[in-house]
Design an enzyme around this catalytic site. Structure first.
Site, PDB file in Angstrom:
ATOM      1  N   ARG A 163     -20.396 -35.982  -4.831  1.00 32.36           N
ATOM      2  CA  ARG A 163     -19.184 -36.710  -5.617  1.00 32.36           C
ATOM      3  C   ARG A 163     -19.450 -38.160  -5.678  1.00 32.36           C
ATOM      4  O   ARG A 163     -19.038 -38.771  -6.474  1.00 32.36           O
ATOM      5  CB  ARG A 163     -17.958 -36.425  -4.657  1.00 32.36           C
ATOM      6  N   ALA A 164     -20.072 -38.615  -4.659  1.00 37.07           N
ATOM      7  CA  ALA A 164     -20.568 -40.196  -4.857  1.00 37.07           C
ATOM      8  C   ALA A 164     -21.237 -40.642  -5.974  1.00 37.07           C
ATOM      9  O   ALA A 164     -20.857 -41.709  -6.702  1.00 37.07           O
ATOM     10  CB  ALA A 164     -21.647 -40.520  -3.459  1.00 37.07           C
TER      11      ALA A 164
END
Length: 677
Positions: A276-277
């Site tokens: 997700r980062a």
């Protein structure tokens, strides 16, 4: 409608305004978490954002804000067709109170329509109002766990499902989540923290000129809100137009393979969890490029994105400080910035909104450097020193021991059934949880219990229908029943720690500090509060007020010294005062006092007698206690056991003063006992 403080007029919060601007350009970034001390204009800035966002198109009369341009959009108020009027309305900023009920957040089903007509009619909640807008949670770290679960479900699926006794309905709910918090009041659950795309730290500016400008503008707004807002109208309009242009440009921004590789290398180097980062950083870099008027992403865009998207994703446990090593980030990015192309003639600032006057001061000062406090000497009595304590230098200065790695604490359960704040620890009567019974609708709170309502109304149907008969179920207010539910509450664990000379053996203090950190870590996971009172020399102090913030706790514990005389009575009095104050603030939160001491009292006349008198007073007040006896050596005086007798507390020997030992003692003392309700 009263005037809102203009977004462009906010001073000294560049990171916050920039982050809010970027999520407004691309809502898929995932929202913003603003962390900072009180009085830093967090709420004012967030509320001002909605006023500069471009309006949204909706069907007229649609309470659920379905997108007319999305053929897949469905609204419970629909169906809509080409003949349905479409209108524009401002973007909504919906504020979610931390104490809101489930029904207020998700909406509710009108049971009379279901029972009488067999038709499911949905009353929209806050998540429906926030669809295609902003959902703002002030003090988001204090949000109840059941509301956090609802937000997580909506953020993950983009939909809200409502289930009530076999009847269900759902609607779309996609929003930009914005949360503000003061870290000293507790931490955020990791699952919810991960849902925030960006995070920023805000603090009051240290530059006097900037502080003066903040005060000047705020006083001008308070004196004449409408006039102040009108003076900023041009800047607001320019910002609104720039945002609309950036939103349109963002769809054309090119993220080439080289840029994506750079982002992946940065995320891998900083050891963030999951992917997700990477996705959030890429979206943020593209939004920043669009904000700067470009359609290609530069290294500076990636740098800004990483600085906002990665700090809160690097934390491995609640004791880790959020942050990012910007020097390392620069090394990873390198300095080979490509020459700007012909389309790079857009705005060249990387700050927030462009409406701020050019002569406005900027906050480029860092945090104050802590003062270098020299050790203060105090003279400890020789009889108060422990045999295995190293000789201190200088006398009474106090030795500081480091804590070990915190261990996983055993479950602490306060016996009986409480009515405290929602948590994840002790049994309590709550507005949600397992249904254990029903009650009449004396108070309009809690979940309706449909089977009990039908059972209560059924015997009266013939009389209510009258001679003409009729169909359906006729309900009267007296038929309403609500569910009695049992869930879990949070508690206050108060540690009263002897930090005098008799406790200053390094290994002993290491064990105590490690135990406290273990309890704090467990409290963070279970939404408890933990407090720490220490006593040494001639006084006691509150080293840690009741809190759930493990960051603040770990910093306070790291500097906790030991040495000097033993003011046991003062320590117990201070602990009792903490409990008393917390009871006034939250009378339903049940405390447990854990006294970590060898039972000695050497400060003042008749020190031991006064300590025992205070202990009896604490016992009479009903505070449950545990004494962890730290007396060691071949010859023991048994003072810890005497103190436990006066406190009516369980007595535990020194060898259990470890991370596992103390938490095990607390569990044993608070576990439900046979025959106790």
């Amino acid at each position: 409608m009263p005037a809102q403080y203009p977004f462009c007029a906010v001073v000294g919060s560049d990171d916050m305004t920039l982050a809010l601007t970027l999520v407004a350009i691309d809502p898929l970034i995932g929202g913003v978490l603003v962390r900072g001390e009180k009085g830093t204009a967090k709420t004012t800035t967030v509320r001002g954002l909605a006023d500069v966002l471009p309006p949204v198109r909706v069907f007229e009369g649609d309470r659920f804000s379905a997108d007319p341009d999305d053929p897949e959009a469905v609204s419970p108020d629909g169906p809509f067709d080409d003949a349905t009027a479409v209108t524009e309305r401002p973007v909504r900023l919906v504020e979610l109170p931390v104490g809101a009920s489930d029904d207020r957040v998700t909406g509710s089903l009108k049971l009379d329509s279901v029972l009488r007509d067999g038709r499911v009619e949905l009353e929209p909640g806050l998540l429906a109002r926030a669809h295609r807008g902003l959902l703002y949670v002030d003090e988001v770290n204090l949000l109840h766990d059941h509301l956090v679960d609802l937000l997580l479900d909506a953020a993950a699926t983009g939909r809200v499902s409502i289930e009530r006794d076999g009847v269900s309905a759902e609607h779309a709910s996609r929003f930009v989540l914005i949360g503000t918090m003061n870290p000293e009041e507790g931490e955020l659950r990791p699952q919810l923290l991960d849902r925030f795309g960006l995070t920023v730290e805000v603090a009051a500016p240290r530059d006097p000129a900037l502080r003066v400008e903040v005060v000047r503008r705020r006083m001008a707004f308070d004196a004449e809100p409408e006039g102040f807002a009108s003076r900023w109208a041009t800047e607001q309009d320019l910002l609104r137009a720039r945002l609309a242009d950036a939103q349109a440009r963002a769809r054309a921004v090119d993220l080439d393979d080289e840029t994506l590789t750079t982002i992946a290398e940065i995320c891998a180097a900083f050891d963030v969890d999951g992917l997700r980062a990477d996705l959030v950083t890429a979206r943020t870099a593209a939004a920043h490029a669009a904000w700067q008027g470009r359609t290609h992403v530069t290294r500076e865009d990636v740098r800004v994105a990483a600085r906002l998207a990665l700090p809160h994703r690097r934390r491995r446990n609640p004791f880790d400080e959020p942050g990012l090593d910007e020097d390392r980030l620069d090394d990873l990015l390198g300095s080979d910035e490509p020459d700007p192309g012909p389309e790079d003639d857009g705005p060249d600032d990387d700050g927030g909104p462009g409406g701020q006057p050019d002569d406005s001061p900027s906050d480029d000062t860092g945090p104050d450097t802590p003062a270098d406090h020299s050790d203060r000497s105090d003279h400890s009595d020789r009889s108060d020193r422990d045999p295995d304590q190293p000789q201190p230098s200088p006398a009474g200065a106090g030795s500081v021991a480091s804590a070990g790695e915190p261990a996983r604490a055993r479950l602490l359960v306060v016996r009986g059934t409480g009515q405290g704040e929602s948590g994840r620890r002790s049994r309590a009567r709550t507005s949600h949880g397992k249904v254990t019974g029903v009650r009449r609708d004396a108070e309009p709170t809690g979940r309706l219990h449909l089977p009990a309502i039908i059972t209560a109304a059924a015997p009266h149907q013939v009389a209510r229908r009258g001679p003409s008969g009729g169909r359906g179920l006729t309900l009267h207010p007296g038929d309403l029943r609500r569910a009695e539910t049992v869930g879990q509450e949070s508690n206050l664990v108060l540690l009263c720690v002897d930090a005098s000379g008799s406790m200053a053996a390094r290994r002993r203090m290491e064990q105590v500090k490690t135990a406290v950190l273990s309890l704090l870590l467990d409290a963070y996971r279970r939404r408890d509060k933990v407090a720490l009172v220490t006593f040494r020399q001639h006084t006691a102090e509150i080293a840690l007020p009741p809190t759930g913030s493990v960051e603040v706790a770990s910093r306070r514990l790291a500097d906790l010294p030991a040495g000097g005389r033993t003011p046991l009575a003062e320590g117990l009095l201070q602990a009792a005062e903490v409990v008393r104050r917390e009871a006034l603030r939250d009378p339903s939160r049940r405390p447990l006092l854990v006294a970590v001491t060898d039972g000695r009292a050497t400060s003042g006349p008749d020190a031991l007698g006064r300590a025992h008198h205070v202990a009896r007073h604490i016992a009479a007040s009903g505070i449950q206690s545990v004494v962890v006896d730290c007396e060691s050596g071949r010859f023991r005086m048994g003072l810890g056991a005497d103190l436990a007798t006066h406190l009516q507390a369980e007595h535990v020997p020194l060898d259990e003063v470890t991370a596992e030992g103390i938490t095990g003692v607390v569990q044993a003392a608070t576990a439900p006992r046979e025959g106790v309700a």
